[in-house]
Design a protein around this motif. Structure first.
Motif, PDB file in Angstrom:
ATOM      1  N   GLN A  58      -5.936   8.942  -3.985  1.00  0.00           N
ATOM      2  CA  GLN A  58      -4.589   8.592  -3.821  1.00  0.00           C
ATOM      3  C   GLN A  58      -3.890   9.157  -5.209  1.00  0.00           C
ATOM      4  O   GLN A  58      -4.313   9.291  -6.058  1.00  0.00           O
ATOM      5  CB  GLN A  58      -4.378   7.142  -4.204  1.00  0.00           C
ATOM      6  CG  GLN A  58      -4.696   6.347  -2.926  1.00  0.00           C
ATOM      7  CD  GLN A  58      -4.581   4.904  -2.542  1.00  0.00           C
ATOM      8  OE1 GLN A  58      -3.968   4.282  -3.898  1.00  0.00           O
ATOM      9  NE2 GLN A  58      -4.816   4.277  -1.719  1.00  0.00           N
ATOM     10  N   GLY A  59      -2.642   9.683  -4.696  1.00  0.00           N
ATOM     11  CA  GLY A  59      -1.753  10.234  -5.809  1.00  0.00           C
ATOM     12  C   GLY A  59      -1.673  11.731  -6.140  1.00  0.00           C
ATOM     13  O   GLY A  59      -0.919  12.265  -7.001  1.00  0.00           O
ATOM     14  N   MET A  60      -2.260  12.424  -5.131  1.00  0.00           N
ATOM     15  CA  MET A  60      -2.041  13.716  -5.035  1.00  0.00           C
ATOM     16  C   MET A  60      -0.980  14.322  -4.310  1.00  0.00           C
ATOM     17  O   MET A  60      -0.831  15.553  -4.273  1.00  0.00           O
ATOM     18  CB  MET A  60      -3.444  14.356  -4.408  1.00  0.00           C
ATOM     19  CG  MET A  60      -4.628  13.963  -4.978  1.00  0.00           C
ATOM     20  SD  MET A  60      -6.148  15.206  -4.211  1.00  0.00           S
ATOM     21  CE  MET A  60      -5.934  14.520  -2.558  1.00  0.00           C
ATOM     22  N   GLY A  61      -0.544  13.658  -3.499  1.00  0.00           N
ATOM     23  CA  GLY A  61       0.546  13.788  -2.552  1.00  0.00           C
ATOM     24  C   GLY A  61       0.331  14.084  -0.958  1.00  0.00           C
ATOM     25  O   GLY A  61       1.033  14.957  -0.452  1.00  0.00           O
ATOM     26  N   HIS A 104       6.302   9.342  -2.207  1.00  0.00           N
ATOM     27  CA  HIS A 104       5.441   8.639  -3.353  1.00  0.00           C
ATOM     28  C   HIS A 104       4.995   7.467  -3.171  1.00  0.00           C
ATOM     29  O   HIS A 104       3.876   7.126  -3.625  1.00  0.00           O
ATOM     30  CB  HIS A 104       6.266   8.856  -4.670  1.00  0.00           C
ATOM     31  CG  HIS A 104       6.730  10.389  -5.016  1.00  0.00           C
ATOM     32  ND1 HIS A 104       7.448  10.756  -6.111  1.00  0.00           N
ATOM     33  CD2 HIS A 104       6.660  11.652  -4.154  1.00  0.00           C
ATOM     34  CE1 HIS A 104       7.733  11.955  -6.036  1.00  0.00           C
ATOM     35  NE2 HIS A 104       7.183  12.756  -4.702  1.00  0.00           N
ATOM     36  N   THR A 105       5.689   6.496  -2.752  1.00  0.00           N
ATOM     37  CA  THR A 105       5.243   4.743  -2.674  1.00  0.00           C
ATOM     38  C   THR A 105       4.423   5.150  -1.821  1.00  0.00           C
ATOM     39  O   THR A 105       3.245   4.255  -1.780  1.00  0.00           O
ATOM     40  CB  THR A 105       6.316   4.064  -2.555  1.00  0.00           C
ATOM     41  OG1 THR A 105       6.921   4.444  -1.230  1.00  0.00           O
ATOM     42  CG2 THR A 105       7.262   3.735  -3.611  1.00  0.00           C
ATOM     43  N   ALA A 142      -4.591  12.895 -10.799  1.00  0.00           N
ATOM     44  CA  ALA A 142      -3.775  13.055  -9.787  1.00  0.00           C
ATOM     45  C   ALA A 142      -1.931  12.606 -10.123  1.00  0.00           C
ATOM     46  O   ALA A 142      -2.183  11.372 -10.808  1.00  0.00           O
ATOM     47  CB  ALA A 142      -3.991  11.750  -8.816  1.00  0.00           C
ATOM     48  N   PRO A 143      -1.172  13.465 -10.114  1.00  0.00           N
ATOM     49  CA  PRO A 143       0.059  13.471 -10.817  1.00  0.00           C
ATOM     50  C   PRO A 143       0.709  11.999 -10.397  1.00  0.00           C
ATOM     51  O   PRO A 143       1.429  11.338 -11.181  1.00  0.00           O
ATOM     52  CB  PRO A 143       0.840  14.422 -10.445  1.00  0.00           C
ATOM     53  CG  PRO A 143      -0.043  15.563 -10.221  1.00  0.00           C
ATOM     54  CD  PRO A 143      -1.434  14.702  -9.294  1.00  0.00           C
ATOM     55  N   TRP A 162       2.638  21.757  -7.176  1.00  0.00           N
ATOM     56  CA  TRP A 162       1.286  22.068  -7.035  1.00  0.00           C
ATOM     57  C   TRP A 162       0.857  22.490  -5.487  1.00  0.00           C
ATOM     58  O   TRP A 162      -0.019  22.891  -5.187  1.00  0.00           O
ATOM     59  CB  TRP A 162       0.503  21.054  -7.568  1.00  0.00           C
ATOM     60  CG  TRP A 162       0.347  19.862  -6.928  1.00  0.00           C
ATOM     61  CD1 TRP A 162      -0.276  19.281  -5.954  1.00  0.00           C
ATOM     62  CD2 TRP A 162       1.226  18.576  -7.445  1.00  0.00           C
ATOM     63  NE1 TRP A 162      -0.134  17.984  -5.469  1.00  0.00           N
ATOM     64  CE2 TRP A 162       0.931  17.765  -6.740  1.00  0.00           C
ATOM     65  CE3 TRP A 162       2.024  18.594  -8.733  1.00  0.00           C
ATOM     66  CZ2 TRP A 162       1.687  16.316  -6.607  1.00  0.00           C
ATOM     67  CZ3 TRP A 162       2.698  17.410  -8.680  1.00  0.00           C
ATOM     68  CH2 TRP A 162       2.374  16.240  -7.805  1.00  0.00           C
ATOM     69  N   GLN A 163       1.752  22.261  -4.591  1.00  0.00           N
ATOM     70  CA  GLN A 163       1.631  22.484  -3.122  1.00  0.00           C
ATOM     71  C   GLN A 163       2.288  23.522  -2.617  1.00  0.00           C
ATOM     72  O   GLN A 163       2.127  24.009  -1.571  1.00  0.00           O
ATOM     73  CB  GLN A 163       2.115  21.009  -2.455  1.00  0.00           C
ATOM     74  CG  GLN A 163       1.394  20.024  -2.751  1.00  0.00           C
ATOM     75  CD  GLN A 163       1.707  18.745  -1.938  1.00  0.00           C
ATOM     76  OE1 GLN A 163       3.091  18.702  -1.388  1.00  0.00           O
ATOM     77  NE2 GLN A 163       1.130  17.689  -1.939  1.00  0.00           N
TER      78      GLN A 163
END
Length: 366
Positions: free
Chosen positions: A42-45, A103-104, A242-243, A13-14
């Motif tokens: 949090q979680g959007m990257g 990701h973490t 948020a993936p 998505w970026q």
């Protein structure tokens, strides 16, 4: 590898934003803004995007590699070793060399392996102080040294004095100097800070792209028959779209224990199980922090059903559990507040067993 965050593949998505920014630089008609803000849940990257962009901007071969840093030039090697002379970051533990991967780091509160870093992030010890901002100024104002980049992660953690010190830098842009602010809680940033930075449009994620991404990532760790569209869409909804957070949620040890939480609550409420026995059982299977996250999610849906709305967790039968019984909303609110207070108490080294026993006693009274 600890440096993967600089060279990881771009999240699906970026792509649009990446092309927009890199084309501006490559065309040499318009440079990037002096200060950029990557903000949102949090979680959007957003951290993955920022560190990838930082690596590309510093890369000596970026003109030949528009899709990301080459990974081989002198600059990229400096990044790999964590010794790049043109990069500064606050707080220090935000440097990718101390993170597991993109990701973490983005969803550190749920999945980070570095427990010391995670605890520091949760207990507010990441405060960015005025002396730390002032210490950046020689780096920013040295001049004639090519591009220099400062990254301020958890920017909302700046003290008022630190934020005011940063304002001077924002108001007096230096050639070849770029500031990246990253924030999970942009509402906590001073308005004067937000008015002087340009926000990256990272929050708009096409639902179909999110579903496809979560399905592919979980496909290697979860039985495919369990990955129905309804399951994936529920995960994304619970993660507020948020993936990365949806993936972390599915992989969290506590997520598979939601129905068991309801069974425990019913047994406590009916007196079939004592709070001490329930506490002893759960302590074996989940850490207290995970149990709190589980309880927070369950209380939200219990309150939704009590108010006449549909539960977000459609794979859990709340109606049967609540049939003929509905806890008072004020009591649920009080329990939710107690969960928050327990988080604070744990940061002050309260024993987990004591916290577990207390929560089970309160849950039995709902």
């Amino acid at each position: 590898m600890t440096d993967d965050i600089y060279f990881a593949p771009l999240l699906p998505w970026q792509h649009g934003l990446w092309s927009q920014l890199t084309m501006r630089v490559l065309a040499q008609k318009q440079s990037l803004p002096h200060a950029l803000l990557a903000a949102g849940m949090q979680g959007m990257g957003k951290r993955a995007f920022v560190w990838r962009l930082v690596a590309w901007l510093l890369c000596r071969a970026r003109d030949e590699h528009p899709l990301g840093a080459c990974g081989h030039c002198e600059s990229c090697q400096w990044l790999r070793s964590g010794t790049h002379p043109s990069l500064q970051a606050l707080p220090l533990i935000s440097l990718p060399i101390s993170a597991d991967n993109a990701h973490t780091q983005e969803v550190a509160s749920g999945t980070a392996k570095d427990k010391k870093t995670t605890k520091a992030a949760s207990n507010g010890s990441l405060k960015i102080k005025v002396d730390e901002i002032r210490a950046l100024q020689p780096f920013i104002y040295q001049g004639g040294q090519g591009m220099r980049i400062c990254v301020l992660d958890h920017a909302e953690q700046m003290t008022i004095a630190a934020a005011n010190a940063l304002l001077k830098t924002l108001e007096e842009p230096q050639a070849q100097v770029h500031l990246f602010l990253i924030s999970d809680a942009p509402a906590q940033l001073l308005p004067t800070i937000k008015s002087r930075v340009q926000q990256l449009s990272l929050q708009t994620i096409d639902p179909a792209i999110a579903v496809d991404y979560v399905t592919k990532v979980l496909g290697s760790t979860v039985h495919r028959e369990a990955l129905g569209t309804d399951v994936i869409e529920q995960l994304i909804q619970l993660a507020n779209g948020a993936p990365l957070a949806a993936v972390a949620l599915a992989q969290a040890p506590w997520y598979s224990k939601r129905a068991l939480w309801l069974t425990t609550w019913q047994a406590l409420r009916s007196g079939k199980r004592s709070s001490v026995a329930a506490s002893d059982y759960w302590q074996i299977h989940l850490g207290i922090a995970e149990f709190i996250r589980l309880s927070e999610l369950m209380v939200i849906d219990i309150r939704r059903v009590g108010l006449g709305f549909e539960a977000q967790q459609k794979d859990i039968n709340f109606s049967t559990t609540l049939n003929g019984y509905q806890p008072i909303d004020n009591e649920l609110e009080a329990f939710a507040h107690s969960l928050q207070q327990t988080k604070i108490a744990l940061q002050q080294n309260v024993q987990e067993k004591f916290a577990y026993d207390k929560l089970m006693q309160e849950l039995a009274c709902l």
